[in-house]
Write a protein that holds these residues in place. Structure first.
Motif, short mmCIF file in Angstrom:
data_model
loop_
_atom_site.label_atom_id
_atom_site.label_comp_id
_atom_site.label_asym_id
_atom_site.label_seq_id
_atom_site.Cartn_x
_atom_site.Cartn_y
_atom_site.Cartn_z
N GLU A 266 0.84 -1.20 0.00
CA GLU A 266 0.00 0.00 0.00
C GLU A 266 0.87 1.25 0.00
OE1 GLU A 266 -3.29 0.03 -0.42
OE2 GLU A 266 -2.93 -2.11 -0.71
N GLU A 267 0.24 2.38 -0.31
CA GLU A 267 0.99 3.60 -0.56
C GLU A 267 1.95 4.04 0.55
OE1 GLU A 267 -1.04 7.31 -2.03
OE2 GLU A 267 -1.49 5.90 -3.66
N GLU A 268 1.50 4.08 1.78
CA GLU A 268 2.36 4.63 2.83
C GLU A 268 3.39 3.61 3.36
OE1 GLU A 268 2.88 7.86 4.58
OE2 GLU A 268 2.22 8.36 2.56
N ASP A 269 3.34 2.38 2.85
CA ASP A 269 4.32 1.37 3.27
C ASP A 269 5.45 1.21 2.27
OD1 ASP A 269 2.83 0.76 5.53
OD2 ASP A 269 1.54 -0.60 4.39
N GLN A 270 5.34 1.89 1.15
CA GLN A 270 6.29 1.67 0.05
C GLN A 270 6.27 2.92 -0.83
OE1 GLN A 270 5.09 -1.32 -2.93
NE2 GLN A 270 6.90 -2.49 -2.30
N PHE A 271 7.46 3.50 -1.03
CA PHE A 271 7.52 4.72 -1.82
C PHE A 271 8.25 4.44 -3.13
CE2 PHE A 271 7.21 5.76 2.60
CZ PHE A 271 6.17 6.68 2.61
N ILE A 272 7.65 4.90 -4.22
CA ILE A 272 8.30 4.74 -5.52
C ILE A 272 8.93 6.09 -5.89
CG2 ILE A 272 7.96 4.17 -7.96
CD1 ILE A 272 6.35 1.93 -7.14
N ILE A 273 10.21 6.04 -6.26
CA ILE A 273 10.93 7.26 -6.64
C ILE A 273 11.50 7.04 -8.02
CG2 ILE A 273 12.85 8.80 -6.04
CD1 ILE A 273 12.60 7.63 -3.15
N VAL A 274 11.22 7.98 -8.93
CA VAL A 274 11.75 7.84 -10.30
C VAL A 274 13.09 8.56 -10.38
CG1 VAL A 274 10.46 9.86 -11.15
CG2 VAL A 274 11.15 8.09 -12.76
N GLY A 275 13.99 8.05 -11.22
CA GLY A 275 15.29 8.67 -11.40
C GLY A 275 15.71 8.68 -12.86
N ASN A 276 16.74 9.46 -13.17
CA ASN A 276 17.32 9.46 -14.52
C ASN A 276 18.19 8.21 -14.65
OD1 ASN A 276 16.53 12.18 -15.79
ND2 ASN A 276 17.26 12.78 -13.78
N GLY A 277 17.54 7.09 -14.89
CA GLY A 277 18.22 5.80 -14.88
C GLY A 277 18.45 5.36 -13.45
N SER A 278 18.77 4.05 -13.26
CA SER A 278 19.03 3.64 -11.88
C SER A 278 20.38 4.17 -11.41
CB SER A 278 18.94 2.12 -11.73
OG SER A 278 19.78 1.46 -12.61
N SER A 279 21.27 4.57 -12.33
CA SER A 279 22.54 5.19 -11.93
C SER A 279 22.33 6.33 -10.95
CB SER A 279 23.25 5.81 -13.14
OG SER A 279 23.52 4.88 -14.10
N GLN A 280 21.42 7.22 -11.30
CA GLN A 280 21.21 8.38 -10.44
C GLN A 280 20.61 7.97 -9.10
OE1 GLN A 280 18.38 11.36 -11.71
NE2 GLN A 280 19.61 13.02 -10.85
#
Lengths: 388, 388
Positions: free
Chosen positions: B85-99
């Motif tokens: 669920e939302e507050e148990d797991q945060f998704i963060i986008v990046g400029n590739g996984s490198s960043q």
């Protein structure tokens, strides 16, 4: 999603929710791009741009050739930069100019094991420079504060020159006396476009930075570019880009190329003789906003705005004042905290403190949506009754 | 530009120009996306996505809601990650996984003024970790070398666990004994997808990284994502992303959302019953390539390849070996420099040295274009005559 955004702003406006003019979110330009319509639609097939590489033959192997071409074409059209032959000038694309600023810090820092180089900028300076320089406690560079008070000329240093300046909108030159061999200058020229300021010269500095965010208004695309004379500096910036993010998204580069091309077209009247150019549109909207803001400020004995000289703009072929993307406003009573006063009136802005100066100054975005700007004027005009 | 790329590769192949299998440039997947056709075409209007913000209500305010939705949908479909669920797991986008790797180093480093935290990984480790950790000589973190020889357990440390491993393709767990309170683990799961390896469990670690480059093959899009349990860690990673690049290009995020959605559709047979799913396609092509490569290697007494166990894949509902994106090949005669031998045969690969191990090992990309792979086999099969 844009449609939802529009609706939620309108809802916010009708209630007494704070109006956020802290960021320079350039949504003012949406209405122009709507008018341009299908000419600026961008499409990409699923099988295109899978590779890491955009152009293996270029020093900057992740730069899309079409973007490089459109950047040069636009600079030639506007006349804000001297465009040189390939081996005399390197174009490097970044994820916004933010990343290129950090790439430039890296590239200009000493290669030996000396102390971190000082990064300085004249106050009021762009509020993000200190946090960019100090984020990772780098052993290569560190924030050195206000360039006016930087005296350690025996040490190498990097001076950030933001021109027109963010936050104050004025045209700037380096301030560290002499500069000389020990000083390296990064020109942040994000706002050196005709909608914001008269184009008075073709600039030709060693390291110049631009960004799509402020040129076309597409802040969400995260596309910036550096124009670099020294090949070794360019190589080190590219190395930073490789390790930091392995280059820059191809979709955004190709779309930015399309949008810059549309701006060039709009300036050369290729559509219909009555279709105003992108820069005419931006210039007129900002001029009108600045006139309205100056009217409101004139009626308030407490407030004052930065003034700009009348200058000849080579692009428009006429005299004009600057109409910056931010208003740099101050409270004549020097002891006031102007950010707090505005916040009390549901206008969120950035305090002068963040720019290395006094809290009686604030920076206010002028590139918001039309209805936000009107609400700003309405709320601002009520302030004298509260704080005079 | 893809068409030009194809032509130039064909020209290269016909001449005796070196074949570059040093990078894992995933052009193998182009042919699948061509077959999908218009279903994966992406279009954006000129007036869309101007704002810096994608979703001001989300902790990760620059993450497009549609991308978050498609990421979760695909993980649920594949069963490689436990989606919470939302507050148990945060998704963060990046400029590739490198960043995002760098964002995670930043987020997991101590907040006090202690020494930089050691970043370790078991050799053979991904060749870019050392340069990512040491690029800016950060006072927050530094490269600490092979996790097998890291013994200073009283100090805090970060262990990078790459699983399946780059370069060797094997499934991995942390190696620093106990780990315990002082150790923090980053799981780099770029290759934990059914085309490369059997999906044996729904992973549920504190910090997991994925990338579109290796999932869909769109390396040029520079889109990665982190799945993070701890809200404070997520906040610090987001802060890093803000200062480093002010988020991630909207165009690439929206296109990636579309492509991930197409993959989900391809798995649920929504088009025609005979249209193979993306993962079936990838699995079959890689299986065939690995079989061909093992045939060639078997005939060469000098060469050997990493072996993989047969495991039950919950996604395919069948037993399978791994068919990694890289071949991890070694020279049985331990004193040879295998990278140099292959270079002499016009095959460019990455030396084991770069992965913290011996030069008799090399990493070879298996996800190149079909004609490149065939040329690779052809050139490889001639080697025994030269170096035996």
């Amino acid at each position: 999603s844009t449609e939802n955004g529009t609706r939620s702003v309108v809802n916010n406006l009708s209630s007494e929710i704070p109006l956020n003019l802290d960021h320079g979110d350039p949504r003012m330009f949406e209405s122009y791009w709507k008018k341009v319509g299908d000419r600026c639609k961008f499409t990409i097939e699923g099988h295109e741009s899978l590779s890491y590489f955009a152009n293996p033959k270029n020093l900057c192997w992740f730069l899309e050739p079409k973007l490089e071409e459109e950047i040069k074409k636009l600079h030639k059209m506007v006349g804000n930069v001297k465009v040189e032959e390939e081996e005399d000038q390197f174009i490097i694309v970044g994820n916004g100019s933010s990343q290129l600023i950090q790439a430039a810090f890296y590239a200009l820092s000493p290669l030996d094991d000396s102390n971190p180089i000082n990064v300085v900028s004249a106050a009021p300076y762009y509020s993000c420079y200190p946090e960019m320089a100090d984020l990772l406690k780098s052993g290569l560079y560190k924030w050195g504060g206000d360039a006016h008070s930087f005296n350690d000329k025996e040490e190498p240093f990097i001076e950030m020159v933001t021109s027109p300046n963010n936050p104050s909108g004025v045209i700037r030159e380096p301030v560290v006396n002499g500069g000389g061999a020990k000083g390296k200058v990064i020109y942040d020229l994000a706002y050196y476009w005709p909608q914001y300021t008269p184009i008075t010269a073709k600039l030709d500095h060693d390291l110049m930075l631009f960004t799509v965010s402020k040129c076309t208004g597409h802040a969400g695309s995260r596309i910036g570019w550096a124009i670099v004379k020294d090949k070794e500096v360019a190589k080190r910036m590219i190395k930073f880009m490789e390790i930091s993010t392995i280059g820059v998204a191809k979709e955004s580069q190709l779309r930015a190329a399309k949008l810059l091309g549309v701006i060039s077209d709009s300036c050369s009247n290729v559509w219909s003789p009555n279709f105003e150019s992108f820069f005419e549109y931006g210039h007129l909207v900002l001029k009108e906003r600045w006139e309205k803001l100056r009217e409101v400020v004139k009626k308030n004995p407490l407030l004052s705005l930065q003034k700009y000289p009348l200058q000849y703009c080579h692009f428009f072929g006429d005299f004009s004042e600057s109409h910056p993307a931010f208003a740099w406003m101050n409270c004549k009573n020097g002891s006031k905290d102007l950010e707090k006063i505005l916040r009390g009136n549901k206008i969120l802005v950035r305090s002068g403190r963040r720019f290395g100066t006094d809290p009686n100054y604030v920076r206010i975005s002028m590139v918001c949506k039309e209805e936000e700007f009107n609400l700003f004027l309405q709320r601002l005009s009520t302030i004298k009754e509260i704080s005079d």
